[in-house]
Design a protein around this motif. Sequence first.
Motif, mmCIF file in Angstrom:
data_model
loop_
_atom_site.group_PDB
_atom_site.id
_atom_site.type_symbol
_atom_site.label_atom_id
_atom_site.label_comp_id
_atom_site.label_asym_id
_atom_site.label_seq_id
_atom_site.Cartn_x
_atom_site.Cartn_y
_atom_site.Cartn_z
ATOM 1 N N CYS A 1 56.494 54.429 31.345
ATOM 2 C CA CYS A 1 55.169 54.062 30.834
ATOM 3 C C CYS A 1 54.737 55.051 29.754
ATOM 4 N N GLY A 2 53.757 54.649 28.978
ATOM 5 C CA GLY A 2 53.234 55.543 27.955
ATOM 6 C C GLY A 2 53.642 55.116 26.572
ATOM 7 N N SER A 3 54.021 56.067 25.764
ATOM 8 C CA SER A 3 54.155 55.818 24.333
ATOM 9 C C SER A 3 55.354 54.932 24.022
ATOM 10 N N SER A 4 55.388 54.456 22.765
ATOM 11 C CA SER A 4 56.453 53.539 22.368
ATOM 12 C C SER A 4 57.676 54.280 21.875
ATOM 13 N N ALA B 1 57.994 49.890 32.442
ATOM 14 C CA ALA B 1 56.934 49.627 31.477
ATOM 15 C C ALA B 1 57.558 48.825 30.344
ATOM 16 N N ARG B 2 56.780 47.914 29.765
ATOM 17 C CA ARG B 2 57.420 46.923 28.901
ATOM 18 C C ARG B 2 58.016 47.452 27.599
ATOM 19 N N ILE B 3 57.382 48.430 26.965
ATOM 20 C CA ILE B 3 57.955 48.893 25.698
ATOM 21 C C ILE B 3 59.256 49.647 25.969
ATOM 22 N N TYR C 1 61.264 49.046 28.368
ATOM 23 C CA TYR C 1 62.223 47.990 28.693
ATOM 24 C C TYR C 1 62.838 47.425 27.407
ATOM 25 N N ARG C 2 61.961 47.034 26.492
ATOM 26 C CA ARG C 2 62.395 46.515 25.188
ATOM 27 C C ARG C 2 63.282 47.495 24.462
ATOM 28 N N ASN C 3 62.799 48.730 24.391
ATOM 29 C CA ASN C 3 63.515 49.750 23.628
ATOM 30 C C ASN C 3 64.899 49.996 24.211
ATOM 31 N N SER D 1 52.537 52.582 20.656
ATOM 32 C CA SER D 1 52.094 51.798 21.814
ATOM 33 C C SER D 1 50.647 51.319 21.700
ATOM 34 N N VAL E 1 55.874 48.271 19.921
ATOM 35 C CA VAL E 1 57.312 48.075 20.094
ATOM 36 C C VAL E 1 58.000 49.392 19.753
ATOM 37 N N TRP F 1 61.354 39.384 18.651
ATOM 38 C CA TRP F 1 61.476 38.565 19.869
ATOM 39 C C TRP F 1 60.371 38.939 20.852
ATOM 40 N N LEU G 1 51.056 44.951 33.899
ATOM 41 C CA LEU G 1 52.414 45.082 33.380
ATOM 42 C C LEU G 1 52.945 43.751 32.853
ATOM 43 N N TYR G 2 53.443 43.762 31.630
ATOM 44 C CA TYR G 2 53.992 42.592 30.919
ATOM 45 C C TYR G 2 52.943 41.514 30.634
ATOM 46 N N GLU H 1 47.504 51.267 28.624
ATOM 47 C CA GLU H 1 47.406 52.224 29.747
ATOM 48 C C GLU H 1 47.319 51.518 31.087
ATOM 49 N N ARG I 1 45.400 59.328 26.918
ATOM 50 C CA ARG I 1 46.447 59.669 27.899
ATOM 51 C C ARG I 1 46.240 61.061 28.454
ATOM 52 N N PHE J 1 48.714 62.428 30.675
ATOM 53 C CA PHE J 1 49.976 62.699 31.360
ATOM 54 C C PHE J 1 50.254 64.201 31.402
#
Lengths: 164, 422
Positions: free
Chosen positions: A63-66, A88-90, A92-94, B124, B139, B154, B192-193, B220, B383, B385
Amino acid sequence: MKGKGSAFKYGDNVDTDVIIPARYLNTSVHSELAKHCMEDIDADFAKNVKEGDIIVGEKNFGCGSSREHAPIAIKASGVSCVIAKSFARIFYRNSINIGLPILECPEACDNIESGDEVEVNFDTGKIKNLTKNMEFQGEAFPEFMQELIAAGGLAAYIKNKGDK
Amino acid sequence: MGMTMSQKLLAKKAGLKSVRAGQLIMADVDLVLGNDITAPVAIKEFDKFGKTDVFNKEKIALVPDHFAPNKDIKAAEQCNCMRQFARKNEITNYFEVGQMGVEHALLPEQGLVTAGDLIIGADSHTCTYGALGAFSTGVGSTDMACGMATGQAWFKVPTAIKFNLTNKFNKNVGGKDLILHIIGMIGVDGALYESMEFSGPGVKNLTIDDRFTVANMAIEAGGKNGIFPVDDIALEYLKAHGAKEPTIFEADSDAEYEKVYDIDLSTIKSTVSFPHLPENAKTFDQFDKINIHQVVIGSCTNGRLSDLRKAANILKGHKISSNVRCIVLPATQQIWKDAMHEGLFDIFIDAGCAVSTPTCGPCLGGHMGILAEGERAVSTTNRNFVGRMGHVKSEVYLAGPEVAAASAITGFITDPNTIEEN
Ligand code: SF4
């Protein structure tokens, strides 16, 4: 394709700031990034990790930054696969885009501890804990993602397609 | 079956009549964004495609904001890599130091975002532009490279969570408190997603800056995007900033949502997220005195003019605590100028704050206010973290500009309603 090695086990919400702290983002040299991989939660990771080893997280891994530097640092460390309950989705993509295999499998995460020998088959999604002699079924990648990973990432995949 | 606002927009950009959640699509993007951290990686990837040209030199935005003005030699090299690429490819929207600001405040301000756009950014917090009815999402660099080369990306079509807002905020409460409250409620992977779609009669009581702050932090909660309906407030903003003609998408009445939350804005209180996750949201009745060492007011979340006004309003006629360094970072040059002309800098400087040129700076522990071991900061960033603002044993407490300013005065995390107004 398969990956095999010792497991490094972490908890929930492993964020990209601990995978590769921002203070090292002034470079994008892969080997440099690998040197600081996981440094803020596991100072000895870079020293201990061997080719083929596997990272196991819990939920919301990455999770967190891209920053793509996060999966790059992991891949450049020699890690063959990351298994988590969810990603976390980004991240995952990356990971897919750079060709780092990642698998979601909550059951495996509950039954793998640091140091266990683990084998993963990326084509079928099967995960074996060789130390505990247990087997789990992770979700296999959709075909297009398998092709992407096999090509070594999105850039190579697009180039291959363009060349055909 | 009906589609959500996000789904309709994605269908259009993919050239499809309809899409359903889970479907993998290729879609045309209206803007591709990168910064001094992510673009150099993308540029390397771009070179691998063997393509000589970018898909459209007007639809790429490059902003050196993270470690710029260059904090060290390596950062200088990264910025230079991006600068050379921008020159070679004649990228129209490259913002050099002196024009640049924190990207997610800068792009809408420059009119580069309009309602109905599909935007990817190698950052992000690209989700910020959902405030204007765009589908925008963060992305990685490879996606950015692919986007620059092909103008496409995509996507897996997301499901959505709906937040139905009613009523309006009380004094000294705003968008930041709302989004911290929501993340506290659903957790850092609660969306998420998924898309976070905001709607209801309360939306009209949120300023556009409140909406930017809320959409900014969708990530977040793990969200793919956050999106607001396009109303007169959004249209007025777009017009004032010279944005392209908007396209308005509305959710179908029978759109399906994974969950619906009803939120009465008048019940939201000043909220602070404790280390080390944005979901550790607490209100002032839930904690005791916590001493701090630094306050940061700025970032893509809360570095806009209205945020500075809110902070100045609290700080006016006060001095900051001798135990605290307070750093104010207006998010763009325009905001800087406006704040200066309004006299906000007099208030900040008389109170003892440092005012910086626009940069991400301390938000990601880059420069301009790094924390030492054991230090605590209250920050209007997004953030908290481990190690985010400096030493791994430092701590970040997230809050809105009112709480941040009040805490700077007292030296501990403070409810802005307890500060005397001058
Ligand atoms: S201000 Fe902070 S969160 Fe926003 S883009 Fe910069 S580093 Fe990222």
